[in-house]
Scaffold this motif. Sequence first.
Motif, mmCIF file in Angstrom:
data_model
loop_
_atom_site.group_PDB
_atom_site.id
_atom_site.type_symbol
_atom_site.label_atom_id
_atom_site.label_comp_id
_atom_site.label_asym_id
_atom_site.label_seq_id
_atom_site.Cartn_x
_atom_site.Cartn_y
_atom_site.Cartn_z
ATOM 1 N N GLN A 279 -7.137 28.177 -36.506
ATOM 2 C CA GLN A 279 -7.301 27.328 -37.511
ATOM 3 C C GLN A 279 -8.960 26.690 -35.954
ATOM 4 N N HIS A 280 -8.599 26.110 -34.632
ATOM 5 C CA HIS A 280 -9.885 26.621 -33.757
ATOM 6 C C HIS A 280 -10.795 27.226 -33.898
ATOM 7 N N HIS B 166 -13.078 27.677 -36.841
ATOM 8 C CA HIS B 166 -13.937 26.597 -37.047
ATOM 9 C C HIS B 166 -14.838 26.751 -36.229
ATOM 10 N N ASP C 187 -5.118 18.563 -32.388
ATOM 11 C CA ASP C 187 -5.214 18.567 -34.051
ATOM 12 C C ASP C 187 -5.283 20.073 -34.690
ATOM 13 N N GLY C 188 -4.932 21.206 -34.185
ATOM 14 C CA GLY C 188 -4.540 21.961 -34.695
ATOM 15 C C GLY C 188 -4.171 23.161 -34.317
ATOM 16 N N THR D 269 -11.858 19.227 -34.895
ATOM 17 C CA THR D 269 -11.227 21.019 -34.238
ATOM 18 C C THR D 269 -12.194 21.588 -34.016
#
Lengths: 259, 263
Positions: free
Chosen positions: A64-65, A68, A59-60, A210
């Motif tokens: 992004q991971h 985050h 999901d990313g 994430t």
Amino acid sequence: MTAGADRRFRLAIGTATVLALAAIWGVGSAGQWIAPIYFPPPGEVWTAFVQVAVQGYADGMLHQHFLHSCLLVLYGFVAAVAVGVPLGMLMGWSRRAEAILNPAFLLLRPIPPLAWIPLAIVWLGLGDAAKVLVIWFAAFVPSVINSYAGVRSIEPHLLEAARSLGIPRAMLLREVLFPGALPLVFTGLRLSLQACWTTLVAGELIGAITGLGHLLYQGGLDIYPAMILVGMVAVALAGGLMTALLTLLEARAMPWRGR
Amino acid sequence: MFDRVTRTFERDGQPVPALAEMSFTVREREFVAIVGPSGCGKTTCMRMAAGLEFPTSGSVTVGGRGVTGPGPERAVVFQQFALFPWKTVYENIEFGLRGKGIARGERAERIARQLELMGLRDYGSAYPHQLSGGMQQRVAIARSYVLDPGVLLMDEPFGALDAQTRVVMQEELVKLSRVNPRTVLFITHSVEEAVYLADRVVVMSPRPGRMREVVDVATVRAAEDWDRHERIEDVMDQQSFVRLRTRIWRLLREQQATATEQP
């Protein structure tokens, strides 16, 4: 051997060790001596990296991971330090504050940060807030302990000298107590930061949308060791990056310790 | 001024006397050294004058007022220098002036004069750890002198220095106190140092510390004109110096003998 030559020698040896390990990995994988299901070959890891970086995974996208997780650590860390360092210094400075706060702190101290996870979830749900709270707990304890020890480590004759010079209290706190405690405060920050990352990964393994821990978790579910490896390296990089920033800040904050 | 000062410590719940009925006076602009064996309470004397410790009985007064705590009018030079490692030489010397609320312009003037006087002119921006022990103690002395204190308290200030540096510092302190005489209470275990520096020497007996005798040096120094000699070894070569030194040594040895005779 001079210090410079010694450093070069160490650097050469260290590089050689890493290269040797990489060579064993490459040759062992190519020769099928290392089972790819346990430890993937370099090519597969590269493919996994490209996949998560370009198309995304769990999901990313990788960045992004990465971002985050870094943000969650930063929130928890900064909030913990903002409370923990002044509290620790206060306990180090004032016997009364120590008498009031220390018993509560001693009770809190032996609880492993991860043991807060269930309670954090009950309080705040499965979202980011719960993770930040757990990270806060992880970073809080070392911040307090080392700031406390930092104030206590100041040599008594320095405090006596300041009193003999007639230094008013506010100046004494700002210009003697604080800089005197700083070396150990930074030791505390370093330990706090490590604890933050450990806790973050554990928190994200349990439930997240994430984040690098989530990436690792998804890799485990999919039995995708190459992706797990990418996640592990990313966690190491993120932790290393933040520690490097802290080191930079430390050198800035204590110019008198110049080498 | 010390009036029948007694100080007792507690160790394992037992009172341990450190100082018994100690009385002496340091006059205005007089340099008084206290000599005695280790553990005779001479540092305790200094700490009480500084207001870092208080007598169990008796009173310590400075300028007619009882000492209630430390203050910049009684500046202390410690054996371990006690410089703030995070402050530069300039900032260390400036610290007490800022504590007193002295304006920046005047601070700069006074610090510049002090740096010049102590041979520290080029070291203002150095940190203490970059300096040798002798230089560090110069900074500590400058930090005290710059406050223009009524009383200077020095607790074995040269005790941590090597022999050569110590001699240089002693000569400089003599010059400094001839140019600008101060009221000084100087603690040392070195008889030579005491005789060389002081106007009067208070000889103490071991624990509990008592005043044994006060030896006048200033009269002899003036009569023999020691100050015409630049170097400490020339002063120490004088018959009059040797006689004083021997006298103080005898006082210290005698009491040691009586101390060992006691059960």
